[in-house]
Motif scaffolding. Structure first.
Motif, PDB file in Angstrom:
ATOM      1  N   HIS A 199     -18.663   5.861  46.421  1.00  0.00           N
ATOM      2  CA  HIS A 199     -17.850   7.080  46.495  1.00  0.00           C
ATOM      3  C   HIS A 199     -18.063   7.956  45.261  1.00  0.00           C
ATOM      4  N   VAL A 200     -18.139   7.335  44.089  1.00  0.00           N
ATOM      5  CA  VAL A 200     -18.254   8.106  42.845  1.00  0.00           C
ATOM      6  C   VAL A 200     -19.671   8.634  42.667  1.00  0.00           C
ATOM      7  N   GLU A 201     -20.673   7.769  42.894  1.00  0.00           N
ATOM      8  CA  GLU A 201     -22.048   8.148  42.599  1.00  0.00           C
ATOM      9  C   GLU A 201     -22.611   9.105  43.636  1.00  0.00           C
ATOM     10  N   PHE A 202     -22.336   8.844  44.928  1.00  0.00           N
ATOM     11  CA  PHE A 202     -22.918   9.650  45.989  1.00  0.00           C
ATOM     12  C   PHE A 202     -21.893  10.527  46.692  1.00  0.00           C
ATOM     13  N   GLU A 203     -20.643  10.489  46.217  1.00  0.00           N
ATOM     14  CA  GLU A 203     -19.591  11.368  46.724  1.00  0.00           C
ATOM     15  C   GLU A 203     -19.379  11.206  48.226  1.00  0.00           C
ATOM     16  N   VAL A 204     -19.572   9.986  48.729  1.00  0.00           N
ATOM     17  CA  VAL A 204     -19.255   9.709  50.127  1.00  0.00           C
ATOM     18  C   VAL A 204     -17.737   9.725  50.275  1.00  0.00           C
ATOM     19  N   PRO A 205     -17.179  10.539  51.168  1.00  0.00           N
ATOM     20  CA  PRO A 205     -15.718  10.676  51.240  1.00  0.00           C
ATOM     21  C   PRO A 205     -15.063   9.426  51.817  1.00  0.00           C
ATOM     22  N   HIS A 209     -15.467   5.332  60.130  1.00  0.00           N
ATOM     23  CA  HIS A 209     -16.104   6.003  58.992  1.00  0.00           C
ATOM     24  C   HIS A 209     -16.279   5.045  57.818  1.00  0.00           C
ATOM     25  N   ILE A 210     -15.248   4.278  57.497  1.00  0.00           N
ATOM     26  CA  ILE A 210     -15.296   3.375  56.345  1.00  0.00           C
ATOM     27  C   ILE A 210     -16.329   2.270  56.556  1.00  0.00           C
ATOM     28  N   THR A 211     -16.328   1.634  57.731  1.00  0.00           N
ATOM     29  CA  THR A 211     -17.235   0.518  57.962  1.00  0.00           C
ATOM     30  C   THR A 211     -18.693   0.967  57.972  1.00  0.00           C
ATOM     31  N   PHE A 212     -18.967   2.176  58.428  1.00  0.00           N
ATOM     32  CA  PHE A 212     -20.343   2.641  58.514  1.00  0.00           C
ATOM     33  C   PHE A 212     -20.870   3.130  57.170  1.00  0.00           C
ATOM     34  N   ASN A 213     -20.022   3.763  56.379  1.00  0.00           N
ATOM     35  CA  ASN A 213     -20.473   4.380  55.134  1.00  0.00           C
ATOM     36  C   ASN A 213     -20.295   3.500  53.905  1.00  0.00           C
ATOM     37  N   MET A 234     -28.556  34.558  49.245  1.00  0.00           N
ATOM     38  CA  MET A 234     -27.745  33.344  49.301  1.00  0.00           C
ATOM     39  C   MET A 234     -26.669  33.462  50.360  1.00  0.00           C
ATOM     40  N   LEU A 235     -26.329  32.321  50.937  1.00  0.00           N
ATOM     41  CA  LEU A 235     -25.239  32.200  51.898  1.00  0.00           C
ATOM     42  C   LEU A 235     -24.456  30.933  51.585  1.00  0.00           C
ATOM     43  N   SER A 236     -23.165  30.995  51.831  1.00  0.00           N
ATOM     44  CA  SER A 236     -22.310  29.826  51.633  1.00  0.00           C
ATOM     45  C   SER A 236     -21.730  29.406  52.980  1.00  0.00           C
ATOM     46  N   ARG A 237     -21.682  28.123  53.228  1.00  0.00           N
ATOM     47  CA  ARG A 237     -21.076  27.613  54.456  1.00  0.00           C
ATOM     48  C   ARG A 237     -20.489  26.236  54.185  1.00  0.00           C
ATOM     49  N   ASN A 238     -19.587  25.840  55.066  1.00  0.00           N
ATOM     50  CA  ASN A 238     -18.978  24.520  54.973  1.00  0.00           C
ATOM     51  C   ASN A 238     -19.558  23.621  56.054  1.00  0.00           C
ATOM     52  N   GLN A 239     -19.744  22.367  55.729  1.00  0.00           N
ATOM     53  CA  GLN A 239     -20.215  21.404  56.705  1.00  0.00           C
ATOM     54  C   GLN A 239     -19.571  20.057  56.392  1.00  0.00           C
ATOM     55  N   PRO A 240     -19.544  19.147  57.377  1.00  0.00           N
ATOM     56  CA  PRO A 240     -18.916  17.838  57.133  1.00  0.00           C
ATOM     57  C   PRO A 240     -19.524  17.158  55.919  1.00  0.00           C
ATOM     58  N   ALA A 241     -18.668  16.517  55.140  1.00  0.00           N
ATOM     59  CA  ALA A 241     -19.136  15.881  53.910  1.00  0.00           C
ATOM     60  C   ALA A 241     -20.158  14.799  54.199  1.00  0.00           C
ATOM     61  N   ALA A 242     -19.964  14.050  55.295  1.00  0.00           N
ATOM     62  CA  ALA A 242     -20.911  12.972  55.618  1.00  0.00           C
ATOM     63  C   ALA A 242     -22.304  13.539  55.867  1.00  0.00           C
ATOM     64  N   ALA A 243     -22.388  14.682  56.559  1.00  0.00           N
ATOM     65  CA  ALA A 243     -23.699  15.289  56.810  1.00  0.00           C
ATOM     66  C   ALA A 243     -24.274  15.882  55.530  1.00  0.00           C
ATOM     67  N   ALA A 244     -23.407  16.388  54.648  1.00  0.00           N
ATOM     68  CA  ALA A 244     -23.889  17.016  53.424  1.00  0.00           C
ATOM     69  C   ALA A 244     -24.537  16.019  52.474  1.00  0.00           C
ATOM     70  N   VAL A 245     -24.058  14.784  52.467  1.00  0.00           N
ATOM     71  CA  VAL A 245     -24.614  13.792  51.542  1.00  0.00           C
ATOM     72  C   VAL A 245     -25.610  12.872  52.221  1.00  0.00           C
ATOM     73  N   PRO A 276     -18.514  18.372  42.383  1.00  0.00           N
ATOM     74  CA  PRO A 276     -17.891  18.380  41.049  1.00  0.00           C
ATOM     75  C   PRO A 276     -18.319  17.208  40.175  1.00  0.00           C
ATOM     76  N   GLN A 277     -18.746  16.093  40.793  1.00  0.00           N
ATOM     77  CA  GLN A 277     -19.093  14.919  40.005  1.00  0.00           C
ATOM     78  C   GLN A 277     -20.570  14.873  39.615  1.00  0.00           C
ATOM     79  N   ALA A 278     -21.361  15.843  40.055  1.00  0.00           N
ATOM     80  CA  ALA A 278     -22.776  15.870  39.690  1.00  0.00           C
ATOM     81  C   ALA A 278     -22.912  16.206  38.200  1.00  0.00           C
ATOM     82  N   ARG A 279     -23.972  15.696  37.584  1.00  0.00           N
ATOM     83  CA  ARG A 279     -24.180  15.882  36.152  1.00  0.00           C
ATOM     84  C   ARG A 279     -25.572  16.434  35.877  1.00  0.00           C
ATOM     85  N   ASN A 280     -25.715  17.048  34.706  1.00  0.00           N
ATOM     86  CA  ASN A 280     -26.975  17.660  34.312  1.00  0.00           C
ATOM     87  C   ASN A 280     -28.078  16.616  34.180  1.00  0.00           C
TER      88      ASN A 280
END
Length: 503
Positions: free
Chosen positions: A25-31, A464-468, A271-282, A117-121
């Motif tokens: 969850h912390v490293e890959f931001e899987v919700p 969701h929990i068991t798969f991710n 540039m364009l901004s859009r929202n998509q499911p977090a699971a698909a984004a990561v 937000p948790q990504a780092r340089n």
């Protein structure tokens, strides 16, 4: 016998399972929950230049994962050009090359960046101040006085940078700063003054993200270092800190665009901004093959296998429900884990259709099995006959459902036929040995367990929990081991003590 090794194994499973899940969850931001939305920026860079007619080579800086943003995907469009990606000290660049090019040329680069937000340089070396900065007269005197004035009002590299940049704003400009600005550009001049004062600094280029903007250019910023710490400054007003919508496109102090064999080069951004499911984004981040043991991912498998594992990983949830009901509650079932397989069939058929189909098949199968008992067949032959009978019953129901337009009846084929056959065989023997009451008790317990297992396995959050989070499987193992160590009374056995409480 000591139970210490047992509890150590259980504790180890819990710690590893929880650690894997939290790390993922912390490293890959899987919700933790399904349906979460994440903001994704789609950015397209267009490089334009006029080729001279001979060989041409173009280098452009590329964005890297940084504070607040993670690069998901990137694509290029450059017909006829060779393309290589270069990476050194955390800096990424694209290099296009062609043997012969003439006239107007367009090269395209597009990237998807996840707002994380948790990504780092990426790690970049701290620039070293220039050992000696040579100025021509009278600029050397003006530079020294500007540095001395700002130095006296500062206490560290960051405050010095803020004071120095502030002296170049319109309301605070002195004769020395105006003299320097007549000869030098503002941002290179500020970096040069900072280096002369022994402060490590470099010019970086960023893109201000605004939805729907086209033909935008990069803006220059100044990054100042104080040991391992860094801070970003706006060269226009000296404001410290990076705006939330600023994407650092080039942060190593190199040029953004270099073109050999062409003129009038420029790069613009849309540039364009859009929202998509977090699971698909990561998902693309999880499938890049960078997973270690702690973030081992099913997403690296082909989609067909992913769909298969999405169902397989639900089986421990159904097994946990069976263990809870049998060990703690005391519910009797026909077959230990038959309810789990029936619950899987309910997931495919929906609950109401599955219940009706299950009751019809078992009821008709018991009637036919009762006739087979008079033939005195051997066990293997009898069970085989029941299997063929179940197949015939399911086929008949499917055809009749289709004829009457009941498409839901076609889903009865998802039932495990071998398990149904053994269920009918067990219930028939139980009817002969214990009577119809015991059949109803075990049949009803099996259906109740299957329904509860279905409700647990079909829950969106649990799926969701068991798969991710594969660490959940270790947690389930630990819980089942603890339940297997229970030797107390079951809830349904407490009725035996009811007369004692009445007395």
């Amino acid at each position: 016998m000591s139970r210490l090794p047992f509890y150590l194994v259980v504790a180890l499973l819990l710690v590893i399972g929880i650690g894997m899940s939290v790390h993922r969850h912390v490293e890959f931001e899987v919700p933790w929950t399904p349906g979460e939305q994440r903001q994704v920026w789609e950015i397209e860079a267009q490089v334009n230049f006029r080729a001279d007619g001979g060989p041409a080579k173009v280098e452009m800086a590329l964005p890297s994962t940084q504070d607040g943003y993670r690069v998901l995907t990137e694509h290029t469009a450059s017909p006829g050009y060779g393309l290589t990606f270069l990476e050194e000290n955390g800096s990424r660049r694209a290099r296009w090359s062609i043997r012969e090019a003439r006239g107007s040329q367009q090269l395209y680069y597009s990237a998807q960046l996840l707002v994380a937000p948790q990504a780092r340089n990426a790690d970049r070396p701290t620039p070293k101040p220039l050992p000696a900065v040579v100025w021509e007269r009278p600029y050397d005197t003006a530079a020294s006085e500007v540095i001395e004035r700002a130095w006296s009002r500062s206490s560290d590299p960051f405050t010095f940078a803020r004071e120095l940049i502030g002296d170049f704003t319109e309301d605070r400009q002195s004769e020395n700063t105006r003299l320097l600005l007549t000869q030098f550009d503002r941002v290179p001049l500020l970096v040069r003054l900072l280096n002369q004062a022994g402060v490590a600094a470099r010019e970086v280029n960023g893109l201000m993200l605004e939805h729907g903007r086209r033909r935008q250019s990069l803006t220059s910023w100044i990054q100042v270092y104080d040991g391992d710490q860094r801070a970003l400054f706006n060269p226009a007003d000296g404001a410290q800190g990076r705006p939330d919508n600023l994407l650092l496109w080039e942060a190593s102090g190199q040029s953004v665009l270099e073109v050999q064999g062409g003129t009038n080069s420029r790069v613009t951004f849309s540039m364009l901004s859009r929202n998509q499911p977090a699971a698909a984004a990561v998902r693309s981040q999880l499938a890049r093959g960078s997973d270690t043991l702690l973030n081992f991912s099913i997403h690296s498998l082909p989609l067909e296998e992913q769909a298969l594992f999405q169902t397989i990983l639900l089986l421990p949830i159904g097994a946990l429900v069976v263990v809870l009901l049998r060990v703690l509650v005391g519910i009797k079932t026909s077959g230990t884990f038959m309810p789990v397989l029936i619950a899987l069939a309910f997931i495919q058929t929906t609950l109401v259709t599955g219940l009706i189909g299950f009751l019809l098949v078992v009821a008709v199968g018991l009637v036919i099995r009762n006739y087979l008992s008079y033939l005195n067949l051997l066990l293997v032959a009898r069970v085989t006959a029941v299997i063929i009978t179940v197949i015939a019953i399911i086929s008949l129901f499917s055809v009749l459902s289709y004829r009457f337009g009941l498409n839901a009846g076609l889903q009865i084929t998802f039932f495990p036929m071998i398990i149904l056959s053994w269920t009918i065989e067990r219930m028939s023997i139980l009817w002969e040995e214990e009577g119809p009451k015991e059949v109803l008790i075990q049949g009803g317990g099996s259906l109740l367990t299957a329904v509860l297992a279905y409700l647990a396995m079909n829950n969106p959050w649990i799926r969701h929990i068991t798969f991710n989070f594969l660490g959940v499987q270790l947690i389930l193992m630990a819980l089942i081991l603890l339940l297997g160590n229970y030797t107390g009374y079951r809830l349904l056995e407490l009725r035996r003590f009811k007369p004692v409480t009445e007395d």
